[in-house]
Write an enzyme that holds these catalytic residues in place. Structure first.
Site, PDB file in Angstrom:
ATOM      1  N   GLU A 127       1.439  -1.093   0.054  1.00  0.00           N
ATOM      2  CA  GLU A 127       0.034  -0.024  -0.144  1.00  0.00           C
ATOM      3  C   GLU A 127       0.822   1.263  -0.068  1.00  0.00           C
ATOM      4  O   GLU A 127       1.971   0.784   0.609  1.00  0.00           O
ATOM      5  CB  GLU A 127      -0.685   0.127   1.324  1.00  0.00           C
ATOM      6  CG  GLU A 127      -1.784   1.137   1.378  1.00  0.00           C
ATOM      7  CD  GLU A 127      -2.208   1.565   2.584  1.00  0.00           C
ATOM      8  OE1 GLU A 127      -2.701   2.280   3.201  1.00  0.00           O
ATOM      9  OE2 GLU A 127      -3.409   0.082   3.671  1.00  0.00           O
TER      10      GLU A 127
ATOM     11  N   GLU B  30      -2.622  11.077   2.971  1.00  0.00           N
ATOM     12  CA  GLU B  30      -3.748  10.862   3.821  1.00  0.00           C
ATOM     13  C   GLU B  30      -3.604  11.780   5.434  1.00  0.00           C
ATOM     14  O   GLU B  30      -3.172  12.163   6.131  1.00  0.00           O
ATOM     15  CB  GLU B  30      -3.170   9.612   4.987  1.00  0.00           C
ATOM     16  CG  GLU B  30      -4.063   8.752   6.152  1.00  0.00           C
ATOM     17  CD  GLU B  30      -3.968   7.643   5.851  1.00  0.00           C
ATOM     18  OE1 GLU B  30      -4.772   7.260   6.574  1.00  0.00           O
ATOM     19  OE2 GLU B  30      -2.985   7.576   6.000  1.00  0.00           O
TER      20      GLU B  30
END
Length: 271
Positions: A163, A168
């Protein structure tokens, strides 16, 4: 130990990526995979994007994804169309299940994912048309309040990890850049996203992913940029989504929360 990302990757946008910053340092050929006009109309959106997560509507937070919470707003000149994901408080939803646990659903929100899969080929298997890297870039106006969890990230088409969290936000006023090689082998960098009110400002994020030749071309180097400044270099499909609570804390907001993306591009680079 650095791990190689040789799996096809899915780009996920949780409430969305690619520009050429240093042409002289890049491979000889490049191809535009997702243009900055992909939010200009329903027709162009449907060419490049699908709604929800690749696996459905639920994940690891208190929001359930719904197409009703995704909208696009073309600009008058067609140059800076905007994707908006809106999280709205709801009641009466059945809980989600993640990791064997039930998660109460308190919001309907939005997610989109790229139809294109992204694969970096190791140098040992390079040939005609081999891909040695990608650039993902976009401008974001992201919420930073407690209980809001927007993201722009890449995950494996099959299984997890790898990932790459290209951007974020977890309700702390900071932006995170992360690379997961395994569930326990993680590289992270958190930096201040901006002062109070920064969720009203646009910030540009670029993620450069390149095959790294220092280990026989089997590793991947990831460089994260924000507003023209290199933040961190890490090693190791895209998704854009606005999740709520979970890792961003609780309780989340009572009012609607917006996560906006514009000028998103993806380029691939070949040998």
């Amino acid at each position: 130990m650095r791990r190689s990302f040789q799996h096809p990757l899915t780009l996920l946008l949780q409430t969305i990526t690619i520009l050429c910053l240093f042409p002289s340092a890049l491979a000889s050929s490049k191809t535009l995979l997702i243009p900055s006009t992909s939010f200009n109309s329903t027709t162009t959106f449907n060419t490049y994007w699908s709604l929800n997560y690749p696996w459905g509507t639920d994940h690891n937070g208190a929001a359930r994804m719904s197409p009703s919470q995704v909208s696009i707003s073309p600009s008058a000149d067609g140059t800076s169309s905007t994707l908006t994901l809106t999280a709205h408080r709801v009641t009466g939803q059945k809980p989600a299940t993640h990791g064997g646990k039930q998660i109460p659903i308190k919001y309907l929100s939005g997610a989109i994912h790229a139809k294109q899969h992204f694969t970096i080929t190791s140098s040992s298997s390079s040939g005609a048309g081999a891909v040695s890297g990608y650039d993902f870039s976009a401008e974001f106006r992201a919420p930073v309040a407690k209980g809001t969890w927007p993201a722009f990230w890449l995950t494996a088409v099959n299984g997890w990890p790898p990932e790459i969290d290209m951007a974020e936000w977890k309700g702390s006023g900071k932006i995170s850049f992360n690379t997961f090689n395994t569930s326990s082998q993680v590289m992270t960098r958190d930096v201040v996203y901006g002062p109070n009110g920064s969720e009203k400002e646009w910030h540009r994020v670029v993620c450069e992913i390149r095959r790294d030749g220092r280990n026989g071309g089997k590793d991947v180097e990831v460089r994260f940029w924000m507003d023209g400044q290199l933040v961190v270099t890490q090693w190791g499909k895209g998704i854009i989504n606005l999740q709520m609570e979970g890792s961003s804390g609780s309780p989340g907001p009572e009012v609607d929360t917006l996560y906006q993306v514009r000028n998103l591009e993806v380029w691939s680079y070949g040998d």
